[in-house]
Design an enzyme around this catalytic site. Structure first.
Site, mmCIF file in Angstrom:
data_model
loop_
_atom_site.group_PDB
_atom_site.id
_atom_site.type_symbol
_atom_site.label_atom_id
_atom_site.label_comp_id
_atom_site.label_asym_id
_atom_site.label_seq_id
_atom_site.Cartn_x
_atom_site.Cartn_y
_atom_site.Cartn_z
ATOM 1 C CB ALA A 82 -0.896 -0.010 1.237
ATOM 2 C CE LYS A 83 3.284 2.256 4.972
ATOM 3 N NZ LYS A 83 2.728 3.316 5.819
#
Ligand SMILES: Cc1ncc(COP(=O)(O)O)c(C=O)c1O
Length: 331
Positions: A47-48
């Protein structure tokens, strides 16, 4: 869907729009319907990618980040990988201060991706000059033409999830979700997507996941930082020993804490039952979902979205190693 049907100009165009996958066997005995938003489908496998790209693009727009500049960050590994990937594509230098709790795989990956990596002790207070926060700040000060991403204290982290993760979940569930279960580290994912979803439907319950050994749950309940809560733990990216301003505690309804052992066993359980290969915090999210279910949080009508933040390949020498699991007394 128009994605992946023709030529993609750059790997960065593939950030976001991750799938929502129905869970079957692992949630068989829980009331309601369960979906995993599997963030490993991002090109940097977590998700980063979303926050790294959003923050870099914002700095470019503001003219802070120019070709040849240096990106500096503190990271448990995933944000570092995303930033290193973006740096390669866009031509930046990338310097990362990483906690020594990060798996060996993650550190090697960052080096392979061309980043300069500084490994810092995890179990020191944030204000200690050896902590990864202080090391990153010092590198930023000393490096001319550098940008400090500062994900724990950067509102753009939360905004990235408000603009992407939240709307995707709303659209993918056709607005029908009732609960979301999310790991809280910087708090960007839970606060940003939670805010978007609550604006759409204030009845959506935002359920946080914290680690035993972290201060977040207690802070949410008392609004006081209680350092007696702090103890070492193994899960990377979950919980904290400080209060990140990227977290909006008012958006979160409640937190559950999970243990290293339960989270590790649940991650392995996801693999066996669903054929997905997620990271350690996905196991934490699955375990917390079971704890919430045991408290009577869900009914047959519940539509629950679990965010699985990253891919299991980064934990081959940790939770996916029988040897490591035995050393910890988890098997
Ligand atoms: C593997 C993993 N899971 C979950 C999280 C938590 O996400 P957030 O920082 O958005 O709260 C992180 C963040 O560092 C992470 O690296």
């Amino acid at each position: 869907m128009t994605r992946n049907q023709g030529i993609t100009n750059s790997i960065l165009e593939l950030v976001g729009e991750t799938p929502l996958i129905k869970l079957h066997k692992i949630t068989k005995n829980l009331p309601g319907t369960y979906y995993a938003k599997f963030e490993a489908f991002n090109p940097g496998h977590s998700a980063k990618d979303r926050i790294a790209l959003h923050i870099v693009q914002d700095a470019e727009k503001k003219g802070i980040l120019k070709k040849g500049a240096t990106i500096v960050e503190t990271t448990s590994g995933n944000t570092g990988f995303s930033l290193a990937m973006i740096s390669i594509v866009k031509g930046y230098k990338c310097i990362l201060a990483v906690s020594d709790k990060s798996s060996r795989d993650k550190i090697d990956l960052l080096k392979c991706m061309g980043a300069e990596v500084h490994v810092c002790p995890a179990n020191v207070p944030p204000e200690d000059p050896r902590s990864y926060y202080e090391v990153a700040k010092t590198i930023h000060k000393k490096t001319k033409n550098s940008v400090y991403i500062n994900q724990y204290f950067n509102e753009l982290n939360t905004e990235a999830h408000y603009r992407t993760t939240g709307p995707e979940i709303w659209k993918q569930t056709d607005g029908k979700l009732t609960h979301m279960v999310v790991a809280s580290g910087t708090g960007g994912t839970i606060s940003g997507s939670g805010q978007f979803l609550k604006e759409k439907n204030p009845n959506v319950k935002v359920l946080g996941v914290d680690a035993i050994g972290s201060v977040l749950k207690k802070y949410h309940e008392t609004r006081e930082l209680d350092l007696s809560e702090v103890s070492p733990y193994k899960i990377e990216g979950l919980g904290k020993n400080l209060i990140p301003t990227a977290t909006d505690f008012d958006i979160i309804d409640v937190y559950e804490k999970v243990s290293d052992k339960d989270a590790a066993l649940e991650a392995r359980n996801i693999v066996k039952k669903e054929g997905m290969f997620p990271g350690y915090t996905s196991g934490a999210v699955m375990q917390a979902t079971k704890q919430y279910a045991a408290q009577g949080m869900f009914t047959e009508d519940s539509v629950v979205v679990l965010i699985f933040p990253d891919h299991g390949s980064r934990y081959m020498n940790k939770i996916y190693s029988d040897e490591w699991m035995k050393e910890q007394g988890f098997l």
